[in-house]
Scaffold this motif. Structure first.
Motif, mmCIF file in Angstrom:
data_model
loop_
_atom_site.group_PDB
_atom_site.id
_atom_site.type_symbol
_atom_site.label_atom_id
_atom_site.label_comp_id
_atom_site.label_asym_id
_atom_site.label_seq_id
_atom_site.Cartn_x
_atom_site.Cartn_y
_atom_site.Cartn_z
ATOM 1 N N PHE A 82 0.831 -1.208 0.000
ATOM 2 C CA PHE A 82 0.000 0.000 0.000
ATOM 3 C C PHE A 82 0.861 1.252 0.000
ATOM 4 O O PHE A 82 2.030 1.245 0.407
ATOM 5 C CB PHE A 82 -0.988 0.011 1.166
ATOM 6 C CG PHE A 82 -0.375 -0.048 2.537
ATOM 7 C CD1 PHE A 82 -0.012 1.101 3.217
ATOM 8 C CD2 PHE A 82 -0.195 -1.272 3.173
ATOM 9 C CE1 PHE A 82 0.514 1.047 4.487
ATOM 10 C CE2 PHE A 82 0.337 -1.343 4.450
ATOM 11 C CZ PHE A 82 0.695 -0.179 5.112
ATOM 12 N N LEU A 83 0.261 2.331 -0.497
ATOM 13 C CA LEU A 83 0.862 3.653 -0.552
ATOM 14 C C LEU A 83 -0.026 4.603 0.229
ATOM 15 O O LEU A 83 -1.253 4.586 0.061
ATOM 16 C CB LEU A 83 0.974 4.155 -2.000
ATOM 17 C CG LEU A 83 2.087 3.625 -2.914
ATOM 18 C CD1 LEU A 83 1.948 2.119 -3.124
ATOM 19 C CD2 LEU A 83 2.045 4.347 -4.265
ATOM 20 N N ALA A 84 0.567 5.441 1.074
ATOM 21 C CA ALA A 84 -0.190 6.402 1.878
ATOM 22 C C ALA A 84 0.505 7.760 1.830
ATOM 23 O O ALA A 84 1.738 7.835 1.854
ATOM 24 C CB ALA A 84 -0.316 5.910 3.318
ATOM 25 N N HIS A 85 -0.288 8.829 1.819
ATOM 26 C CA HIS A 85 0.254 10.161 1.541
ATOM 27 C C HIS A 85 -0.530 11.221 2.299
ATOM 28 O O HIS A 85 -1.759 11.154 2.395
ATOM 29 C CB HIS A 85 0.133 10.416 0.028
ATOM 30 C CG HIS A 85 0.783 11.660 -0.479
ATOM 31 N ND1 HIS A 85 0.210 12.908 -0.383
ATOM 32 C CD2 HIS A 85 1.969 11.850 -1.121
ATOM 33 C CE1 HIS A 85 0.997 13.804 -0.940
ATOM 34 N NE2 HIS A 85 2.078 13.188 -1.392
ATOM 35 N N VAL A 86 0.181 12.193 2.863
ATOM 36 C CA VAL A 86 -0.445 13.397 3.415
ATOM 37 C C VAL A 86 0.132 14.594 2.677
ATOM 38 O O VAL A 86 1.328 14.671 2.438
ATOM 39 C CB VAL A 86 -0.242 13.517 4.941
ATOM 40 C CG1 VAL A 86 -1.019 12.422 5.657
ATOM 41 C CG2 VAL A 86 1.227 13.475 5.336
ATOM 42 N N ARG A 87 -0.738 15.522 2.313
ATOM 43 C CA ARG A 87 -0.386 16.533 1.318
ATOM 44 C C ARG A 87 -0.174 17.928 1.906
ATOM 45 O O ARG A 87 -0.954 18.390 2.731
ATOM 46 C CB ARG A 87 -1.492 16.608 0.252
ATOM 47 C CG ARG A 87 -1.199 17.553 -0.902
ATOM 48 C CD ARG A 87 -2.247 17.422 -2.002
ATOM 49 N NE ARG A 87 -1.934 18.270 -3.136
ATOM 50 C CZ ARG A 87 -2.682 19.294 -3.557
ATOM 51 N NH1 ARG A 87 -3.826 19.557 -2.956
ATOM 52 N NH2 ARG A 87 -2.306 20.024 -4.576
ATOM 53 N N ALA A 88 0.895 18.562 1.456
ATOM 54 C CA ALA A 88 1.110 19.998 1.631
ATOM 55 C C ALA A 88 1.181 20.572 0.231
ATOM 56 O O ALA A 88 2.167 20.369 -0.487
ATOM 57 C CB ALA A 88 2.393 20.282 2.405
ATOM 58 N N ALA A 89 0.143 21.246 -0.188
ATOM 59 C CA ALA A 89 -0.026 21.618 -1.591
ATOM 60 C C ALA A 89 1.043 22.604 -2.046
ATOM 61 O O ALA A 89 1.291 23.621 -1.398
ATOM 62 C CB ALA A 89 -1.408 22.208 -1.815
ATOM 63 N N THR A 90 1.688 22.291 -3.170
ATOM 64 C CA THR A 90 2.576 23.227 -3.854
ATOM 65 C C THR A 90 2.069 23.527 -5.258
ATOM 66 O O THR A 90 2.468 24.511 -5.863
ATOM 67 C CB THR A 90 4.008 22.661 -3.949
ATOM 68 O OG1 THR A 90 3.974 21.394 -4.605
ATOM 69 C CG2 THR A 90 4.617 22.499 -2.561
ATOM 70 N N SER A 91 1.224 22.642 -5.788
ATOM 71 C CA SER A 91 0.668 22.823 -7.129
ATOM 72 C C SER A 91 -0.737 22.240 -7.132
ATOM 73 O O SER A 91 -0.940 21.094 -6.746
ATOM 74 C CB SER A 91 1.532 22.109 -8.171
ATOM 75 O OG SER A 91 0.898 22.085 -9.440
#
Length: 270
Positions: A82-91
């Protein structure tokens, strides 16, 4: 910069990475220690593989720390990859279609980093995509576009070569327009059988990547930041490297874009 974690091995519960460790991915969403900003609250997502060919996908624009459904799902779902991600938007704006991971068929992809001058390069990159991949684009991020570009360059047959060609194409396209190439790219991509990761930057300042054994023998976890304080258990992946995790274990290779990636630049620039 975003934070992410990925795992391949014997099935384990998502919570073993996403929510349970002292420095879990959810903790990193509000208290990252190796990013430019401590908060990664612009959405989250998980792609996991089970008995079906294509992965399950759960994404939302809420901060990971405030979504009770995420903790509940992580307690119940077991997966070998599995792949897991938390986002800090740059685009791209904060919307579900811009949250990682991105999925196309059996492939899943997530990314930490950015492409400088992306708004000046976005349209010529999109022009290169064949119709079926252009139609698959749902969001507005540089990350999703890199994923689709890699699919165009043969991700399904040669994943690391395709990622290398995609990055090289973007760098040379920037030069074509008189811009200074600057790609920061720490990513993970999988077909449900193998897990690939790349740590690379044009300027040799790639976002961090660590690896550690996890679960039963042969299982490995890749993370933006270690999940605990046992630093002896975590190996930093060098800048300019690619990682492959499969049935045979973990291998690390040198990764660098090709110098000859002119095909398609003139066509994309039209």
């Amino acid at each position: 910069m975003c934070r992410w974690a990925a795992y391949r091995g014997e099935p384990l519960y998502l919570e073993d990475i996403v929510s349970s460790p002292a420095h879990s991915l959810i903790t990193q969403s509000h208290s990252a220690t190796e990013a430019k900003t401590a908060t990664n609250g612009d959405g989250f997502g998980i792609a996991w593989y089970g008995e079906r060919e294509t992965p399950g996908l759960y994404r939302d624009v809420l901060p990971a720390w405030s979504d009770c459904n995420l903790r509940s799902l992580a307690r119940q779902i077991r997966s070998p990859l599995f792949l897991a991600h938390v986002r800090a938007a740059t685009s791209g704006s904060t919307r579900r279609d811009n949250c990682h991971p991105f999925v196309h068929g059996r492939w899943s992809f997530m990314h930490n980093g950015q492409v400088d001058n992306f708004e000046k390069l976005r349209r010529p990159i999109e022009n290169l995509l064949p119709d079926h991949l252009y139609a698959a684009r749902k969001g507005t991020t540089d990350s999703e576009l890199i994923f689709l570009l890699a699919l165009h360059f043969g991700l399904e047959s040669e994943p690391l070569v395709a990622l290398r060609e995609a990055i090289s194409f973007i760098e040379r396209l920037a030069e074509h327009y008189g811009l200074v190439p600057d790609v920061r790219f720490t990513s993970a991509v999988s077909d449900g059988q193998r897990l690939f990761a790349v740590r690379y930057a044009t300027t040799n300042h790639a976002p961090t990547l660590y690896a550690a054994p996890m679960g039963a023998a042969g299982g490995y976890c890749l993370v933006s930041e270690p999940l605990d304080d046992d630093r002896a258990n975590w190996v930093g992946i060098p800048d300019g490297s690619a990682v492959v995790i499969g049935p045979e274990g973990l291998d690390v290779h040198v990764f660098g874009p090709e110098t000859e990636a002119n095909d398609g630049i003139q066509r994309a620039a039209k």
